[in-house]
Design a protein around this motif. Structure first.
Motif, short mmCIF file in Angstrom:
data_model
loop_
_atom_site.label_atom_id
_atom_site.label_comp_id
_atom_site.label_asym_id
_atom_site.label_seq_id
_atom_site.Cartn_x
_atom_site.Cartn_y
_atom_site.Cartn_z
N SER A 2 0.87 -1.18 0.00
CA SER A 2 0.00 0.00 0.00
C SER A 2 0.90 1.22 0.00
O SER A 2 2.02 1.18 0.50
N GLY A 3 0.43 2.31 -0.59
CA GLY A 3 1.26 3.50 -0.69
C GLY A 3 2.16 3.43 -1.92
O GLY A 3 1.99 2.60 -2.80
N SER A 4 3.16 4.29 -1.93
CA SER A 4 4.04 4.44 -3.08
C SER A 4 5.15 3.40 -3.12
O SER A 4 5.67 2.98 -2.08
N GLN A 5 5.52 2.99 -4.32
CA GLN A 5 6.65 2.09 -4.51
C GLN A 5 7.94 2.76 -4.06
O GLN A 5 8.91 2.10 -3.72
N ASN A 6 7.95 4.10 -4.04
CA ASN A 6 9.12 4.86 -3.61
C ASN A 6 9.06 5.25 -2.13
O ASN A 6 9.77 6.14 -1.70
N ALA A 7 8.21 4.57 -1.35
CA ALA A 7 8.06 4.89 0.06
C ALA A 7 9.29 4.53 0.87
O ALA A 7 9.49 5.02 1.98
N LEU A 8 10.15 3.66 0.34
CA LEU A 8 11.41 3.33 1.01
C LEU A 8 12.49 3.18 -0.05
O LEU A 8 12.42 2.32 -0.93
#
Length: 189
Positions: free
Chosen positions: A118-124
């Protein structure tokens, strides 16, 4: 001496000499090409608040893995300094596999891949901060230390693979074999 006795005598002498050479040899146990790893621990320290430390551990990687302490609970929009620690608890005393890898950095590469659920693929975003001592075109990344930058809130997994690459390390994950391949659950909030 008869002609047929000469070859028999010669072969007996060769057998004694060859046998004598083996007398001083020791039986050497074969070495493992890959590191034996039973425990992986990621330790992340918030760069802005050094007292804010996140630690996640996966136990029993060689059997039925225990993920009960494996979740990385991270703050959104934060940069962490990361280190990974690896142990082999099948031996007594316990072997610090991290030290073995540190001694052989030119043969190892950690690959960190975040996958969002969930959220962005770029979250980490993970950046490897240490390098080996391979000659040009090296040095190449190692991955015992990292910077991890979080973005907006979300969840996912951080896959950690340790590639064993003796004599073939080129800065990419492709050559070699895997010493470790596991995933840490990630919660960013």
């Amino acid at each position: 001496m008869n002609a047929w006795k000469m070859p028999v005598a010669w072969m007996s002498m060769v057998a004694l000499l060859v046998g004598g050479c083996n007398k001083d040899e020791q039986n050497v146990a074969p070495t493992d090409d890959n590191e034996a790893i039973t425990t992986a621990t990621l330790t992340l320290v918030n760069k802005a608040v050094p007292t804010d430390t996140v630690r996640a551990t996966i136990e029993n990687l060689n059997t039925t893995a225990d993920f009960s302490k494996a979740t990385l609970n991270l703050k959104a929009n934060t940069t962490y300094t990361g280190t990974i620690g690896l142990l082999d608890k099948t031996k007594t005393p316990v072997v610090d596999a991290t030290e073995e890898i540190r001694e052989k950095v030119n043969e190892h590469l950690f690959v960190y891949t975040y996958s969002a659920t969930s959220g962005s693929q770029n979250a980490l975003i993970v950046t490897i901060t240490d390098k080996d001592t391979n000659p040009a075109p090296g040095p190449y990344p190692v991955g015992l230390s990292t910077d991890m930058q979080t973005g907006a809130a979300g969840t996912g997994t951080l896959n950690v693979v340790l590639r064993h690459q003796p004599n073939v390390k080129d800065g990419t994950p492709n050559p070699g074999s895997s010493d470790l391949d596991t995933s840490f659950p990630v919660v960013i909030q």
